[in-house]
Design a protein around this motif. Structure first.
Motif, PDB file in Angstrom:
ATOM      1  N   SER A 100       1.190   1.783 -10.665  1.00 32.19           N
ATOM      2  CA  SER A 100       0.474   1.622  -9.391  1.00 32.19           C
ATOM      3  C   SER A 100      -0.724   0.697  -9.563  1.00 32.19           C
ATOM      4  O   SER A 100      -1.056  -0.091  -8.665  1.00 32.19           O
ATOM      5  CB  SER A 100       0.022   2.990  -8.856  1.00 32.19           C
ATOM      6  OG  SER A 100      -1.053   3.520  -9.605  1.00 32.19           O
ATOM      7  N   GLU A 101      -1.369   0.762 -10.718  1.00 35.75           N
ATOM      8  CA  GLU A 101      -2.524  -0.102 -10.981  1.00 35.75           C
ATOM      9  C   GLU A 101      -2.117  -1.563 -11.107  1.00 35.75           C
ATOM     10  O   GLU A 101      -2.842  -2.464 -10.675  1.00 35.75           O
ATOM     11  CB  GLU A 101      -3.250   0.369 -12.245  1.00 35.75           C
ATOM     12  CG  GLU A 101      -4.002   1.679 -12.054  1.00 35.75           C
ATOM     13  CD  GLU A 101      -4.487   2.287 -13.355  1.00 35.75           C
ATOM     14  OE1 GLU A 101      -4.240   1.671 -14.416  1.00 35.75           O
ATOM     15  OE2 GLU A 101      -5.097   3.362 -13.322  1.00 35.75           O
ATOM     16  N   GLN A 116       0.842  -1.198   0.000  1.00 33.62           N
ATOM     17  CA  GLN A 116       0.000   0.000   0.000  1.00 33.62           C
ATOM     18  C   GLN A 116       0.879   1.251   0.000  1.00 33.62           C
ATOM     19  O   GLN A 116       0.584   2.232  -0.686  1.00 33.62           O
ATOM     20  CB  GLN A 116      -0.913   0.017   1.235  1.00 33.62           C
ATOM     21  CG  GLN A 116      -1.928  -1.108   1.301  1.00 33.62           C
ATOM     22  CD  GLN A 116      -3.120  -0.906   0.380  1.00 33.62           C
ATOM     23  OE1 GLN A 116      -3.153   0.029  -0.424  1.00 33.62           O
ATOM     24  NE2 GLN A 116      -4.098  -1.777   0.485  1.00 33.62           N
ATOM     25  N   TYR A 140       0.445  -2.906  -9.577  1.00 38.33           N
ATOM     26  CA  TYR A 140       0.749  -3.325  -8.203  1.00 38.33           C
ATOM     27  C   TYR A 140      -0.544  -3.615  -7.449  1.00 38.33           C
ATOM     28  O   TYR A 140      -0.619  -4.580  -6.682  1.00 38.33           O
ATOM     29  CB  TYR A 140       1.568  -2.244  -7.480  1.00 38.33           C
ATOM     30  CG  TYR A 140       3.061  -2.389  -7.658  1.00 38.33           C
ATOM     31  CD1 TYR A 140       3.890  -2.639  -6.574  1.00 38.33           C
ATOM     32  CD2 TYR A 140       3.650  -2.290  -8.914  1.00 38.33           C
ATOM     33  CE1 TYR A 140       5.264  -2.771  -6.728  1.00 38.33           C
ATOM     34  CE2 TYR A 140       5.016  -2.431  -9.083  1.00 38.33           C
ATOM     35  CZ  TYR A 140       5.827  -2.671  -7.991  1.00 38.33           C
ATOM     36  OH  TYR A 140       7.174  -2.817  -8.159  1.00 38.33           O
ATOM     37  N   ARG A 141      -1.550  -2.783  -7.655  1.00 37.02           N
ATOM     38  CA  ARG A 141      -2.846  -2.982  -6.997  1.00 37.02           C
ATOM     39  C   ARG A 141      -3.478  -4.291  -7.461  1.00 37.02           C
ATOM     40  O   ARG A 141      -4.006  -5.063  -6.641  1.00 37.02           O
ATOM     41  CB  ARG A 141      -3.777  -1.808  -7.324  1.00 37.02           C
ATOM     42  CG  ARG A 141      -5.217  -1.974  -6.870  1.00 37.02           C
ATOM     43  CD  ARG A 141      -5.360  -2.008  -5.367  1.00 37.02           C
ATOM     44  NE  ARG A 141      -4.967  -0.728  -4.774  1.00 37.02           N
ATOM     45  CZ  ARG A 141      -4.844  -0.536  -3.472  1.00 37.02           C
ATOM     46  NH1 ARG A 141      -5.053  -1.546  -2.641  1.00 37.02           N
ATOM     47  NH2 ARG A 141      -4.481   0.648  -3.007  1.00 37.02           N
ATOM     48  N   ILE A 184       2.326   1.562  -3.496  1.00 35.13           N
ATOM     49  CA  ILE A 184       1.294   1.998  -4.442  1.00 35.13           C
ATOM     50  C   ILE A 184       1.045   3.495  -4.308  1.00 35.13           C
ATOM     51  O   ILE A 184       0.951   4.217  -5.309  1.00 35.13           O
ATOM     52  CB  ILE A 184      -0.009   1.197  -4.221  1.00 35.13           C
ATOM     53  CG1 ILE A 184       0.189  -0.259  -4.650  1.00 35.13           C
ATOM     54  CG2 ILE A 184      -1.172   1.825  -4.993  1.00 35.13           C
ATOM     55  CD1 ILE A 184      -0.917  -1.197  -4.201  1.00 35.13           C
ATOM     56  N   ARG A 191       1.715   6.400  -7.194  1.00 35.81           N
ATOM     57  CA  ARG A 191       0.676   7.345  -7.617  1.00 35.81           C
ATOM     58  C   ARG A 191       1.140   8.786  -7.426  1.00 35.81           C
ATOM     59  O   ARG A 191       0.887   9.647  -8.262  1.00 35.81           O
ATOM     60  CB  ARG A 191      -0.617   7.095  -6.841  1.00 35.81           C
ATOM     61  CG  ARG A 191      -1.314   5.790  -7.195  1.00 35.81           C
ATOM     62  CD  ARG A 191      -2.677   5.693  -6.527  1.00 35.81           C
ATOM     63  NE  ARG A 191      -3.591   6.700  -7.046  1.00 35.81           N
ATOM     64  CZ  ARG A 191      -4.307   6.572  -8.162  1.00 35.81           C
ATOM     65  NH1 ARG A 191      -4.204   5.470  -8.882  1.00 35.81           N
ATOM     66  NH2 ARG A 191      -5.120   7.526  -8.553  1.00 35.81           N
TER      67      ARG A 191
END
Length: 312
Positions: free
Chosen positions: A40-41, A25, A43-44, A28, A32
């Motif tokens: 970041s997306e 988190q 990783y999410r 991420i 961002r």
């Protein structure tokens, strides 16, 4: 004294983030904040996938071992994930884990030593120049969304396989004196393309676009632009797959096929690899070779006929 206090403070800041989820988190949020939204997306998405495997239970970074990661690999395969998808998730988790090691949060235990982190040769995505011409000449006037999807595909092909995200954020001011200049979202590389009539024809086809953007992909300026892009690429790819079925294509037609196809057609025209690589904005020719690795089997068959001619 001040220095030791800073070090102690830094250690404390990580003391509550020793679980994979908490640590990711932080990464991420950092991605961002630095403007790396696409990364970041990914990783999410990786974190979400792993948490599904764990039934929503978090795991301490120190408890990540080879057995756990092999179990995750087995889970992904059971879900129907390709080996490249498995590798994609594993490499992101490995990068996160190694970052935690570098920061002194945990000790290196090499949990990824027995799982797949390579890159498999993928199915050839390019379509021939003949099929691209058929696509261009299709009458799709019955469906505005299908016609728009086709036009976006052709615009990508015309612009040396420009990615959809770069197309979405093209501004009218990027077009000057017959040259379209933009910076790739993925690499930050600056590219210039000579503006041709076929490109202008597509832009002219969609009047009433009063935004600052060149193409009608991001329309509502005051709304989430990133969300508009993501919704548009999903719809465009859905319509392209429908078009591909109409054309009798075996593999799905998507925006990414336009990029592969430009590279393949250029190679077929005997354009040097170095020129193709530069035209596509690749960091190295090795990346371009991935696009061109799967030659058309008909070309290989013809080559084999030449070799075996005296035996036939």
């Amino acid at each position: 004294m001040v220095e030791s206090t800073r070090v102690r403070s830094k250690r404390l800041s990580f003391s509550g983030k020793k679980t994979l989820s908490s640590f990711m988190q932080v990464n991420i949020a950092s991605l961002r904040q630095s403007g790396k939204l696409r990364t970041s997306e990914t990783y999410r998405a990786t974190l979400n996938s792993f948490m599904k495997f764990m039934d929503g239970k978090d795991v301490l970074l120190s408890n990540m071992d080879a057995e756990l990661m092999m179990g995750y690999e087995t889970y992904l395969k059971a879900q129907g994930a390709s080996m490249n998808t498995v590798s994609f998730y594993m490499r992101i988790l490995r990068a996160t884990y190694n970052r935690a090691v570098d920061k002194g949060v945990i000790r290196q235990r090499f949990p990824f030593k027995h799982v797949y982190t390579g890159v498999e040769k993928t199915v050839k995505r390019a379509i021939s120049f003949k099929v691209i011409r058929q696509l261009k000449e299709m009458d799709l006037s019955h469906s505005q969304s299908m016609e728009f999807a086709r036009d976006m595909f052709m615009f990508s092909f015309y612009t040396r396989g420009m990615s959809f995200v770069d197309m979405a954020f093209l501004k009218k001011t990027d077009l000057n004196n017959g040259m379209l200049t933009y910076r790739r979202k993925k690499t930050g590389q600056l590219l210039s393309i000579r503006w041709e009539k076929c490109m202008q024809d597509i832009v002219d086809k969609y009047p009433g676009n009063f935004s600052t953007y060149l193409l009608p992909i991001i329309i509502h300026i005051r709304k989430d632009e990133r969300l508009q892009y993501k919704n548009s690429i999903c719809l465009v790819n859905r319509r392209l797959k429908e078009i591909g079925k109409k054309l009798g294509l075996v593999h799905p037609l998507t925006m990414y096929v336009a990029r592969h196809s430009w590279a393949s057609v250029a190679r077929g025209k005997h354009i040097p690899l170095s020129v193709i690589s530069e035209g596509m904005g690749h960091d190295s020719e090795k990346t371009t070779l991935i696009y061109l690795a799967a030659l058309d089997t008909t070309v290989i068959d013809k080559a084999n006929m030449v070799v075996l001619r005296e035996f036939l």
